[in-house]
Write a protein that holds these residues in place. Sequence first.
Motif, mmCIF file in Angstrom:
data_model
loop_
_atom_site.group_PDB
_atom_site.id
_atom_site.type_symbol
_atom_site.label_atom_id
_atom_site.label_comp_id
_atom_site.label_asym_id
_atom_site.label_seq_id
_atom_site.Cartn_x
_atom_site.Cartn_y
_atom_site.Cartn_z
ATOM 1 N N THR A 125 1.010 -1.121 -0.032
ATOM 2 C CA THR A 125 0.032 -0.029 0.139
ATOM 3 C C THR A 125 0.745 1.301 -0.147
ATOM 4 O OG1 THR A 125 -0.345 -0.153 2.461
ATOM 5 C CG2 THR A 125 -1.798 -1.198 1.180
ATOM 6 N N ASP A 126 2.004 1.272 0.656
ATOM 7 C CA ASP A 126 2.958 2.325 0.767
ATOM 8 C C ASP A 126 4.277 1.717 1.016
ATOM 9 O OD1 ASP A 126 3.908 4.818 0.543
ATOM 10 O OD2 ASP A 126 2.343 5.890 1.526
ATOM 11 N N GLU A 127 5.052 2.765 1.231
ATOM 12 C CA GLU A 127 6.612 2.467 2.013
ATOM 13 C C GLU A 127 6.888 3.542 2.818
ATOM 14 O OE1 GLU A 127 9.174 2.125 -1.526
ATOM 15 O OE2 GLU A 127 9.490 4.377 -1.383
ATOM 16 N N ALA A 128 7.858 3.083 3.840
ATOM 17 C CA ALA A 128 8.138 4.102 4.783
ATOM 18 C C ALA A 128 9.312 3.570 5.178
ATOM 19 C CB ALA A 128 7.103 3.977 6.158
ATOM 20 N N GLU A 129 10.128 4.636 6.017
ATOM 21 C CA GLU A 129 11.411 4.432 6.549
ATOM 22 C C GLU A 129 11.205 3.876 7.953
ATOM 23 O OE1 GLU A 129 15.533 7.092 7.651
ATOM 24 O OE2 GLU A 129 13.993 8.076 6.128
ATOM 25 N N MET A 130 12.203 3.027 8.209
ATOM 26 C CA MET A 130 11.993 2.333 9.667
ATOM 27 C C MET A 130 13.528 2.528 10.105
ATOM 28 S SD MET A 130 9.233 -0.428 9.391
ATOM 29 C CE MET A 130 7.301 0.066 9.084
ATOM 30 N N ILE A 131 13.466 2.543 11.298
ATOM 31 C CA ILE A 131 14.775 2.335 12.257
ATOM 32 C C ILE A 131 14.764 1.595 13.416
ATOM 33 C CG2 ILE A 131 14.509 4.694 13.534
ATOM 34 C CD1 ILE A 131 17.666 5.078 13.365
ATOM 35 N N CYS A 132 15.685 0.660 13.882
ATOM 36 C CA CYS A 132 15.755 0.102 15.141
ATOM 37 C C CYS A 132 17.122 -0.075 15.551
ATOM 38 C CB CYS A 132 15.327 -1.555 14.622
ATOM 39 S SG CYS A 132 16.274 -2.394 13.603
ATOM 40 N N PHE A 133 17.239 -0.334 16.812
ATOM 41 C CA PHE A 133 18.494 -0.439 17.634
ATOM 42 C C PHE A 133 18.818 -1.632 18.154
ATOM 43 C CE2 PHE A 133 17.201 4.195 17.086
ATOM 44 C CZ PHE A 133 18.130 4.683 16.842
ATOM 45 N N SER A 134 20.087 -1.824 18.731
ATOM 46 C CA SER A 134 20.639 -2.613 19.583
ATOM 47 C C SER A 134 19.839 -4.456 19.609
ATOM 48 C CB SER A 134 20.011 -2.254 21.170
ATOM 49 O OG SER A 134 20.653 -2.946 22.069
ATOM 50 N N GLU A 135 19.237 -4.542 20.624
ATOM 51 C CA GLU A 135 18.812 -6.086 20.511
ATOM 52 C C GLU A 135 17.780 -6.173 19.164
ATOM 53 O OE1 GLU A 135 18.184 -9.989 21.782
ATOM 54 O OE2 GLU A 135 19.879 -8.338 22.043
ATOM 55 N N ILE A 136 16.874 -5.428 18.869
ATOM 56 C CA ILE A 136 15.809 -5.604 17.937
ATOM 57 C C ILE A 136 16.541 -5.831 16.480
ATOM 58 C CG2 ILE A 136 14.189 -4.837 16.747
ATOM 59 C CD1 ILE A 136 12.994 -3.349 19.152
ATOM 60 N N GLY A 137 17.895 -5.028 16.303
ATOM 61 C CA GLY A 137 18.538 -5.226 15.326
ATOM 62 C C GLY A 137 19.447 -6.289 15.261
ATOM 63 N N ARG A 138 19.868 -6.743 16.416
ATOM 64 C CA ARG A 138 20.283 -8.157 16.379
ATOM 65 C C ARG A 138 19.419 -9.309 15.931
ATOM 66 N NH1 ARG A 138 20.921 -12.720 18.998
ATOM 67 N NH2 ARG A 138 19.110 -12.063 20.359
ATOM 68 N N ARG A 139 18.230 -9.225 16.487
ATOM 69 C CA ARG A 139 17.220 -10.167 16.163
ATOM 70 C C ARG A 139 16.987 -10.358 14.708
ATOM 71 N NH1 ARG A 139 12.257 -10.052 19.898
ATOM 72 N NH2 ARG A 139 11.605 -11.798 18.596
#
Length: 480
Positions: free
Chosen positions: A276-290
């Motif tokens: 439906t659309d696209e968006a920019e997302m960001i994550c840090f630390s443990e979420i990035g490791r997962r």
Amino acid sequence: MSRFRVCNAKNYCKSLPGPYMLEITCHTRINLARETATFPEYVYFLTPFDEIPGYIGDKKKFHDVLGFLVQINEPEWVHFANQATPALRRDIVIRDDKHVEVKVSIWGRRVRDFLPTDMAIESNNNPIILLLTGCLVKLYQGQPYLSGSSACHWYFNPNIPEAEVLLRSLHGSDIAIRRVGTPLVDATQPAPRPVAQSMTLQEMQEIDPYEFPEKGCTCTVTISRLIDDRTWWFPSCNLCNRSCKADGADYTCYECGTTNKYTYKYKLCFIATDGTDEAEMICFSEIGRRIVGKSVETVMRAPRGRDGLPMDIAAIVSSKFTFAVTMSEKSFRNPKKTYQITAIITAFGKQKNIPYHLPNQIQSSQTEIAGSSSCANTPSKLLPINEVYLQTPPSKEVSRTLASPNPEDEAHEKTKRKLLLEEINLEEDTNADTAAQNLSPNTNNSEDVVHAGVKRGATESEPLTVPKATSSKGLRSHKK
């Protein structure tokens, strides 16, 4: 034990200071030993209480501590914003021979039976010495504490020399253990918190940042591409978790004033889409490791692609997740919205096709003529993976090299075109001569010969229009 692997010891969460470790695989065989042998009952490397603050946020090794048990809190359920189900925690307090107390938080279902029943009855005034192994040092509300999870083990009144020295420091005095909290009556796990509302990216993009749900929402998206001008890691301060700045060969945190007290953590920035659309997302630390599946240190040592990006980071493209997201602080200052991932609800793995969204397809459909207005209602297309970049775009130098042709190939193409033109001209000349020979002598300048000449000239210049002649004289004058 046989058929195991001997590897270099990992550089994080080390239990022992040795340089090697044993890796047990599916081929390892373990048999019960029949012979008697002498093995140490406890393996530990104690960390003094006054040195604990220096290891805040350091995950290079586990810490072992020894002290008197002075306080026991009843277990309680703790809810986290990035976890759907609550976790069970029990807090205790231990004290060393210098009367320095340290809080220890133990996690897991084992904390229900932390203190044996017989020891709980007999420990009214008798001191209890506790040995804790496998703890990490963390910071909460400005105070350091020890956190123990599945790697943590505890032993009451261990038979070790350090425990005897600690017991003699009391000089026969008693220690009363404090009890805090209310016992858990219901042994079942409480119901998880209600899941936030699920939205599509198009619905999220239409919400004003100041009207976005305070608890965020969930969305199911596929990572379509990476943002090439963003770094995927940063040096995080062990005290405040903020980014440290490079200061020569050191990293300094200007919030805490510490130097070289940092840990490498993830900072992943990517574009996600759901059709439906696209968006920019960001994550840090443990979420990035997962998302990546490996630690930052491991990825730093991994091979890199043509654009300098590690292959493990580039491999997250086409992975599908259900995220819990909130509006980032950047969205309140910029017109383009950015969403911060707070939790991973579901991981679907790699996808064969990426939902493709045409940029500004709604706005462009409004400017089209009447008859093409149905394009806005056209379902989103599925773009095959081989038609999208699995890595970030190459650098400018690489793109310039790919765009510039090879001189040898260009010369070869010119030669082929020249030979092709010569063959065409030769064929046309042959056809013209054959047509001229078939004509009688009185009609050498016939209309067919004129048209043959016209066709041959048309290949080299603009097409010619020759009026049809009615006599041989007209043909002869036109040829001149």
